[in-house]
Motif scaffolding. Structure first.
Motif, PDB file in Angstrom:
ATOM      1  N   LYS A   1      19.836  37.602  52.958  1.00  0.00           N
ATOM      2  CA  LYS A   1      18.772  38.653  52.507  1.00  0.00           C
ATOM      3  C   LYS A   1      18.572  38.497  50.815  1.00  0.00           C
ATOM      4  O   LYS A   1      17.399  38.329  50.385  1.00  0.00           O
TER       5      LYS A   1
ATOM      6  N   ASP B   1      18.907  53.415  52.207  1.00  0.00           N
ATOM      7  CA  ASP B   1      20.090  54.134  51.708  1.00  0.00           C
ATOM      8  C   ASP B   1      20.901  53.032  50.968  1.00  0.00           C
ATOM      9  O   ASP B   1      21.593  53.419  49.847  1.00  0.00           O
TER      10      ASP B   1
ATOM     11  N   ARG C   1       8.407  48.485  52.285  1.00  0.00           N
ATOM     12  CA  ARG C   1       8.507  47.762  53.627  1.00  0.00           C
ATOM     13  C   ARG C   1       7.420  47.794  54.299  1.00  0.00           C
ATOM     14  O   ARG C   1       6.844  46.825  55.131  1.00  0.00           O
TER      15      ARG C   1
ATOM     16  N   ASP D   1      13.788  43.058  54.735  1.00  0.00           N
ATOM     17  CA  ASP D   1      15.168  43.358  55.241  1.00  0.00           C
ATOM     18  C   ASP D   1      15.962  44.390  54.438  1.00  0.00           C
ATOM     19  O   ASP D   1      17.101  44.635  54.719  1.00  0.00           O
ATOM     20  N   SER D   2      15.476  45.062  53.405  1.00  0.00           N
ATOM     21  CA  SER D   2      15.918  46.031  52.556  1.00  0.00           C
ATOM     22  C   SER D   2      16.540  47.402  53.501  1.00  0.00           C
ATOM     23  O   SER D   2      15.565  47.880  54.401  1.00  0.00           O
ATOM     24  N   ASP D   3      17.523  48.034  53.376  1.00  0.00           N
ATOM     25  CA  ASP D   3      17.905  49.223  53.691  1.00  0.00           C
ATOM     26  C   ASP D   3      17.885  50.306  52.916  1.00  0.00           C
ATOM     27  O   ASP D   3      18.453  50.195  51.684  1.00  0.00           O
TER      28      ASP D   3
ATOM     29  N   ASP E   1      10.836  52.612  52.142  1.00  0.00           N
ATOM     30  CA  ASP E   1      10.173  52.506  53.333  1.00  0.00           C
ATOM     31  C   ASP E   1       8.783  52.186  53.066  1.00  0.00           C
ATOM     32  O   ASP E   1       8.028  51.425  54.067  1.00  0.00           O
TER      33      ASP E   1
ATOM     34  N   GLU F   1      19.698  50.452  49.119  1.00  0.00           N
ATOM     35  CA  GLU F   1      18.901  50.229  47.915  1.00  0.00           C
ATOM     36  C   GLU F   1      19.081  51.570  47.074  1.00  0.00           C
ATOM     37  O   GLU F   1      19.319  51.309  45.628  1.00  0.00           O
TER      38      GLU F   1
END
Length: 404
Positions: A251, A386, A160, A382-384, A157, A388
């Motif tokens: 992505k 969880d 991001r 765009d990474s999530d 996070d 990752e």
């Protein structure tokens, strides 16, 4: 080399197996296939930050002192294999040393007691030295993680947020785990090097330390004056559905192309003008039970390109830092609680004909106290978080299983 307390602990707590490894015939990554099983150490040089000086320049000088002249990679020496002379050398450059060469943030301290650069010159032998008697069996204790899953997700996070502020476009985050051990670590590390897809499988050893590599990724190869790097970015389970999902992921493709562009820029700094090209883009390859996307970037070496300037240009590898590279190194230094140690650096082979270094992903290291592993992945907007965390666990799982 490792001295003092670490070596004393090793001698006190277990037989001096790791300390004896340099006297053994070994198989470092990318060594010539015809010479494997016949290599014996002739000379070595190791560097730690307290030693001072420029490790890239000193590496080139040390190799030249032992007959391996890599001052002009655009015009390599003819490949003449002397069975009675020097075969070549293993070369290891850590991620921290690479960051120093790039004049970027170095980050947290190395959790393993290892040098940051090691050069080992090898000759041939038809009578390998006797291996010291090893203790009966290998035991590895439970893993202790450098961060929790929540801390890892929070770091995602944070990246991001930095991307949202325009500070970076992509950052690779890496976690670490360590476990106590007893017994001889070399057989376990050698098994690691035989994992499927390990293009740079092998072992490098020193006084009180050892590195086992199962990397599929080329950091830099130089043969016949041609520079080649093969960045890997994008991972899915090795199933038909996983392959289709990887190929369809906008992505993953965007993340991958961003790193390909970074690698093109790195090579352009040391290449003949106009010679940089992408020969293969987003090809899907298999490593163990994972699909990974790989591209091939090539260029022709500029006249007078020596090994030291090559290392300064390509280290640390873009696929394990991010873009822009120096800004990504700043974020890595701020977010990763433990240094990258033997991982995310370069390890391979150099000889009179050129260079072949793998990127030390899927890599483990052993010192006098513990066995160490690392894994991570590239973070974009765009990474999530969880997802990752799960991807990093999937990458490290085969490595940890092999070390059982």
């Amino acid at each position: 080399m490792v001295r003092g307390k670490s070596a004393e602990r090793m001698s006190k707590n277990r037989p001096d197996v790791v300390e004896a490894l340099p006297r053994m015939v070994v198989e470092p990554p990318a060594a010539p296939a015809r010479c494997r099983g016949r290599l014996v150490e002739r000379a070595r040089w190791e560097w730690r930050p307290t030693d001072g000086g420029d490790p890239a320049a000193r590496t080139e000088e040390f190799l030249a002192d032992h007959g391996l002249h890599l001052h002009d990679l655009a015009r390599p020496a003819p490949r003449h294999h002397d069975p009675d002379g020097v075969c070549g050398a293993a070369l290891y450059v850590s991620a921290a040393a690479g960051a120093l060469l790039a004049r970027g943030a170095v980050g947290a301290a190395n959790p393993a007691d290892l040098p940051e650069v090691a050069v080992v010159v090898y000759g041939h032998t038809d009578a390998p030295p006797a291996r010291p008697a090893a203790p009966a069996g290998w035991w590895r204790g439970p893993w202790t993680e450098s961060w929790t899953r929540r801390q890892h997700a929070d770091a995602v996070d944070a990246v991001r947020e930095a991307i949202g502020h325009g500070e970076v476009y992509q950052v690779n985050l890496v976690g670490h785990a360590a476990a106590p051990y007893t017994g001889d670590p070399l057989p376990a590390l050698a098994r690691l090097g035989r994992l499927p897809g390990a293009r740079y499988g092998g072992v490098l050893t020193g006084d009180g330390w050892a590195i086992g590599c199962a990397s599929p990724e080329t950091l830099i190869e130089v043969r016949g004056g041609t520079l080649t790097t093969r960045p890997i970015k994008g991972t899915r389970p090795a199933t038909a559905a996983g392959r289709a999902d990887l190929l369809a992921s906008a992505k993953e493709r965007a993340e991958h192309i961003m790193i390909v562009d970074l690698e093109r820029n790195d090579l352009a700094r040391i290449a003949r003008t106009g010679s940089v090209r992408v020969d293969d883009l987003f090809a899907v390859r298999r490593w163990c039970d994972l699909w990974q996307a790989e591209s091939t970037v090539r260029a022709e070496a500029a006249d007078g390109l020596g090994l030291a300037d090559l290392l300064r240009a390509v280290c640390p590898g873009g696929s394990v830092t991010g873009a822009p590279k120096l800004a990504a190194l700043d974020r890595i230094a701020a977010l990763e609680p433990v240094g990258r140690g033997a991982s995310m650096g370069g390890l391979g082979w150099v000889d009179a004909g050129g260079v072949d270094l793998g990127l030390t992903i899927r890599t483990a290291a052993v010192d006098g106290d513990a066995v160490h592993v690392w894994a991570g992945g590239g973070i974009t907007w765009d990474s999530d978080p969880d997802a990752e965390v799960a991807e990093a666990a999937a990458k490290t799982a085969p490595v940890r299983a092999t070390l059982d």
